[in-house]
Design a protein around this motif. Structure first.
Motif, PDB file in Angstrom:
ATOM      1  N   LEU A 207       0.892  -1.327   0.070  1.00 18.89           N
ATOM      2  CA  LEU A 207       0.076  -0.046   0.122  1.00 18.89           C
ATOM      3  C   LEU A 207       1.031   1.458   0.077  1.00 18.89           C
ATOM      4  O   LEU A 207       0.377   2.478  -0.369  1.00 18.89           O
ATOM      5  CB  LEU A 207      -1.053  -0.004   1.220  1.00 18.89           C
ATOM      6  N   THR A 208       1.968   1.139   0.281  1.00 17.32           N
ATOM      7  CA  THR A 208       2.794   2.512   0.522  1.00 17.32           C
ATOM      8  C   THR A 208       4.211   2.398  -0.454  1.00 17.32           C
ATOM      9  O   THR A 208       5.133   3.037  -0.312  1.00 17.32           O
ATOM     10  CB  THR A 208       3.547   2.290   1.972  1.00 17.32           C
ATOM     11  N   SER A 209       4.031   1.487  -1.528  1.00 14.64           N
ATOM     12  CA  SER A 209       5.226   1.680  -2.540  1.00 14.64           C
ATOM     13  C   SER A 209       4.462   1.298  -3.849  1.00 14.64           C
ATOM     14  O   SER A 209       3.271   0.900  -4.044  1.00 14.64           O
ATOM     15  CB  SER A 209       6.132   0.319  -2.173  1.00 14.64           C
ATOM     16  N   CYS A 210       5.470   1.282  -4.973  1.00 10.68           N
ATOM     17  CA  CYS A 210       4.806   1.293  -6.097  1.00 10.68           C
ATOM     18  C   CYS A 210       5.802   0.767  -7.321  1.00 10.68           C
ATOM     19  O   CYS A 210       7.110   0.975  -6.941  1.00 10.68           O
ATOM     20  CB  CYS A 210       4.033   2.593  -6.784  1.00 10.68           C
ATOM     21  N   ASP A 211       5.391   0.179  -8.252  1.00 10.92           N
ATOM     22  CA  ASP A 211       6.259  -0.130  -9.339  1.00 10.92           C
ATOM     23  C   ASP A 211       6.864   1.169 -10.094  1.00 10.92           C
ATOM     24  O   ASP A 211       6.380   2.007 -10.383  1.00 10.92           O
ATOM     25  CB  ASP A 211       5.507  -1.067 -10.522  1.00 10.92           C
ATOM     26  N   ASP A 212       8.174   0.902 -10.611  1.00  7.74           N
ATOM     27  CA  ASP A 212       8.700   1.972 -11.369  1.00  7.74           C
ATOM     28  C   ASP A 212       8.722   1.544 -12.700  1.00  7.74           C
ATOM     29  O   ASP A 212       9.270   0.421 -12.931  1.00  7.74           O
ATOM     30  CB  ASP A 212      10.172   2.451 -10.743  1.00  7.74           C
ATOM     31  N   ASP A 213       8.297   2.369 -13.855  1.00 12.41           N
ATOM     32  CA  ASP A 213       8.378   1.709 -15.143  1.00 12.41           C
ATOM     33  C   ASP A 213       9.593   1.584 -15.775  1.00 12.41           C
ATOM     34  O   ASP A 213       9.976   0.990 -16.617  1.00 12.41           O
ATOM     35  CB  ASP A 213       7.587   2.676 -16.080  1.00 12.41           C
ATOM     36  N   ASP A 214      10.668   2.359 -15.174  1.00 14.29           N
ATOM     37  CA  ASP A 214      12.116   2.314 -15.404  1.00 14.29           C
ATOM     38  C   ASP A 214      12.802   1.234 -15.175  1.00 14.29           C
ATOM     39  O   ASP A 214      14.101   0.806 -15.579  1.00 14.29           O
ATOM     40  CB  ASP A 214      12.654   3.500 -15.485  1.00 14.29           C
ATOM     41  N   ASP A 215      12.673   0.728 -14.022  1.00 20.64           N
ATOM     42  CA  ASP A 215      13.566  -0.321 -13.312  1.00 20.64           C
ATOM     43  C   ASP A 215      12.600  -1.409 -12.379  1.00 20.64           C
ATOM     44  O   ASP A 215      11.462  -1.051 -12.246  1.00 20.64           O
ATOM     45  CB  ASP A 215      14.705   0.347 -12.865  1.00 20.64           C
ATOM     46  N   ASP A 216      13.358  -2.171 -11.741  1.00 19.77           N
ATOM     47  CA  ASP A 216      12.386  -3.127 -10.776  1.00 19.77           C
ATOM     48  C   ASP A 216      12.558  -2.731  -9.543  1.00 19.77           C
ATOM     49  O   ASP A 216      12.014  -3.378  -8.571  1.00 19.77           O
ATOM     50  CB  ASP A 216      13.253  -4.391 -10.847  1.00 19.77           C
ATOM     51  N   ASP A 217      13.047  -1.342  -9.148  1.00 22.52           N
ATOM     52  CA  ASP A 217      13.071  -0.809  -7.711  1.00 22.52           C
ATOM     53  C   ASP A 217      11.707  -0.427  -7.320  1.00 22.52           C
ATOM     54  O   ASP A 217      10.766  -0.375  -7.991  1.00 22.52           O
ATOM     55  CB  ASP A 217      13.811   0.594  -7.571  1.00 22.52           C
ATOM     56  N   ARG A 218      11.394  -0.534  -5.991  1.00 27.69           N
ATOM     57  CA  ARG A 218      10.181  -0.066  -5.400  1.00 27.69           C
ATOM     58  C   ARG A 218      10.455   1.405  -5.086  1.00 27.69           C
ATOM     59  O   ARG A 218      11.020   1.723  -4.161  1.00 27.69           O
ATOM     60  CB  ARG A 218       9.680  -0.742  -4.500  1.00 27.69           C
ATOM     61  N   THR A 219       9.288   2.186  -5.398  1.00 29.09           N
ATOM     62  CA  THR A 219       9.341   3.489  -5.146  1.00 29.09           C
ATOM     63  C   THR A 219       8.141   3.926  -4.264  1.00 29.09           C
ATOM     64  O   THR A 219       7.004   3.833  -4.353  1.00 29.09           O
ATOM     65  CB  THR A 219       9.202   4.526  -6.299  1.00 29.09           C
ATOM     66  N   PRO A 220       8.586   4.365  -2.996  1.00 36.08           N
ATOM     67  CA  PRO A 220       7.627   4.643  -2.046  1.00 36.08           C
ATOM     68  C   PRO A 220       6.503   5.550  -2.230  1.00 36.08           C
ATOM     69  O   PRO A 220       7.051   6.683  -2.828  1.00 36.08           O
ATOM     70  CB  PRO A 220       8.574   5.001  -0.617  1.00 36.08           C
ATOM     71  N   VAL A 221       5.428   5.420  -2.016  1.00 37.85           N
ATOM     72  CA  VAL A 221       4.251   6.507  -2.301  1.00 37.85           C
ATOM     73  C   VAL A 221       4.386   7.650  -1.224  1.00 37.85           C
ATOM     74  O   VAL A 221       4.146   7.186   0.020  1.00 37.85           O
ATOM     75  CB  VAL A 221       2.918   5.858  -2.433  1.00 37.85           C
ATOM     76  N   PRO A 222       4.759   8.862  -1.623  1.00 36.24           N
ATOM     77  CA  PRO A 222       4.497   9.857  -0.523  1.00 36.24           C
ATOM     78  C   PRO A 222       3.418  10.161   0.405  1.00 36.24           C
ATOM     79  O   PRO A 222       2.231   9.581  -0.261  1.00 36.24           O
ATOM     80  CB  PRO A 222       4.831  10.986  -1.134  1.00 36.24           C
ATOM     81  N   ALA A 223       3.599  10.245   1.679  1.00 40.53           N
ATOM     82  CA  ALA A 223       2.220  10.403   2.381  1.00 40.53           C
ATOM     83  C   ALA A 223       1.323  11.508   2.003  1.00 40.53           C
ATOM     84  O   ALA A 223       0.119  11.380   1.977  1.00 40.53           O
ATOM     85  CB  ALA A 223       2.615  10.788   3.729  1.00 40.53           C
ATOM     86  N   GLU A 224       1.887  12.421   1.461  1.00 36.00           N
ATOM     87  CA  GLU A 224       0.927  13.200   0.721  1.00 36.00           C
ATOM     88  C   GLU A 224       0.070  12.915  -0.538  1.00 36.00           C
ATOM     89  O   GLU A 224      -1.035  13.086  -0.953  1.00 36.00           O
ATOM     90  CB  GLU A 224       1.778  14.593   0.144  1.00 36.00           C
ATOM     91  N   VAL A 225       0.540  12.060  -1.139  1.00 35.60           N
ATOM     92  CA  VAL A 225      -0.001  11.174  -2.424  1.00 35.60           C
ATOM     93  C   VAL A 225      -0.925  10.465  -1.613  1.00 35.60           C
ATOM     94  O   VAL A 225      -2.314  10.387  -2.349  1.00 35.60           O
ATOM     95  CB  VAL A 225       0.959  10.452  -3.354  1.00 35.60           C
ATOM     96  N   GLN A 226      -0.846   9.489  -0.712  1.00 35.31           N
ATOM     97  CA  GLN A 226      -1.714   8.790  -0.367  1.00 35.31           C
ATOM     98  C   GLN A 226      -2.911   9.572   0.336  1.00 35.31           C
ATOM     99  O   GLN A 226      -3.961   9.135   0.501  1.00 35.31           O
ATOM    100  CB  GLN A 226      -1.090   7.667   0.942  1.00 35.31           C
ATOM    101  N   ALA A 227      -2.519  10.555   1.121  1.00 36.49           N
ATOM    102  CA  ALA A 227      -3.699  11.356   1.454  1.00 36.49           C
ATOM    103  C   ALA A 227      -4.597  11.892   0.789  1.00 36.49           C
ATOM    104  O   ALA A 227      -5.824  11.849   0.892  1.00 36.49           O
ATOM    105  CB  ALA A 227      -3.136  12.379   2.679  1.00 36.49           C
ATOM    106  N   ALA A 228      -4.181  12.469  -0.460  1.00 36.29           N
ATOM    107  CA  ALA A 228      -4.854  13.006  -1.442  1.00 36.29           C
ATOM    108  C   ALA A 228      -5.666  11.788  -2.277  1.00 36.29           C
ATOM    109  O   ALA A 228      -6.950  12.019  -2.382  1.00 36.29           O
ATOM    110  CB  ALA A 228      -3.871  13.380  -2.395  1.00 36.29           C
TER     111      ALA A 228
END
Length: 290
Positions: free
Chosen positions: A20-41
């Motif tokens: 729930l707090t991370s996401c796929d990066d289209d450019d690589d296999d790393d996991r990019t955390p979803v900022p709290a501001e985005v989750q709140a919005a």
């Protein structure tokens, strides 16, 4: 045994929280955390959404893929939590579209010639009015994406629609010079879409109940406005066209006003390779159909 089960349960919860707090990066296999501001919005706008999955897209947008009202949605947010666009997938469900859009599509040559509806998307963006993209296909022909506003007016046809995401529309803002012109000359107009052309700009609006296409050059100078009159063509203009072209079906009619002070009706006939330029007093000339 109880300790092992507790460990499994703890690990499952941790994995669920990470999803729930991370996401796929289209450019690589790393996991990019979803900022709290985005989750709140997201929670504020779509609090009751289910089956949420996050992606990190080119351009720095976080995209939530989720289900709401039994439809798949994609919603774009900036890292600061500003909502930029939502795309709602209608599949092939024409019957769920607003009645005006259904009626508008039914009047097109694609519907009359039994093209197959391949996909339907609703596009929602801040500062723009909602519109619909109906993708159609027919064997031996290129696919088309048909853009309809809430009047049911077909305001754009794009060959080789290709399906997939419409993420290229995210962040496509109207230049201030153009917006000021529209606010001054078409007060209360709802902007439906904005497109950068090779030599200028096109803005599609709904104003006073009518669909209008407004063209500008690359320096933001107004060139012309075309008002859709297909369903409200003046009787004398229709009569003049039908008298000269008996048996031809009128596909489209726009009332055109230019910066040079010219006014005329531009009419497209079905299965005819020339457009008709009709003056307000009914004089008809043919012009190439581009």
């Amino acid at each position: 045994m109880k300790t092992l089960e507790l460990l499994k349960w703890t690990m499952a919860c941790a994995l669920g929280l990470f999803a729930l707090t991370s996401c796929d990066d289209d450019d690589d296999d790393d996991r990019t955390p979803v900022p709290a501001e985005v989750q709140a919005a997201f929670s504020q706008k779509y609090g009751d959404a289910g089956r949420i999955d996050w992606d990190y897209e080119d351009g720095g947008y976080f995209v939530a893929e989720f289900w709401k009202d039994n439809r798949e949605h994609d919603a774009w947010f900036t890292p600061a939590g500003a909502w930029m666009m939502t795309e709602v997938d209608y599949g092939r469900d024409l019957a769920s579209l607003p009645q005006a859009v259904q009626t508008g599509y039914a009047a097109t040559a694609y519907a009359l010639q039994n093209w197959r509806v391949d996909d339907i998307d609703e596009i929602q963006r801040p500062a723009y009015e909602t519109f619909y993209i109906i993708e159609v296909e027919q064997g031996g022909q290129p696919d088309y994406s048909l853009y309809f506003d809430l009047n049911g007016t077909l305001f754009r046809e794009v060959a080789e629609g290709g399906g997939g995401s419409h993420g290229g529309m995210v962040g496509n803002s109207v230049p201030e010079e153009i917006r000021l012109f529209i606010d001054s000359n078409y007060p209360g107009a709802a902007v439906v879409d904005f497109d950068r052309e090779r030599n200028g700009y096109e803005v599609d609006v709904r104003h006073e109940g009518r669909s209008k296409e407004i063209l500008f050059d690359s320096a933001y100078n107004w060139l012309q406005t075309s008002t859709d009159m297909t369903r409200d063509m003046p009787a004398d203009i229709r009569s003049a066209v039908e008298a000269k072209y008996p048996g031809k079906r009128i596909d489209d009619c726009d009332y055109v006003e230019t910066a040079a002070g010219e006014t005329y009706y531009l009419i497209d006939l079905d299965n005819y390779n020339m457009d008709l330029k009709v003056t307000p007093d009914g004089v008809i000339t043919e012009t190439p159909d581009y």
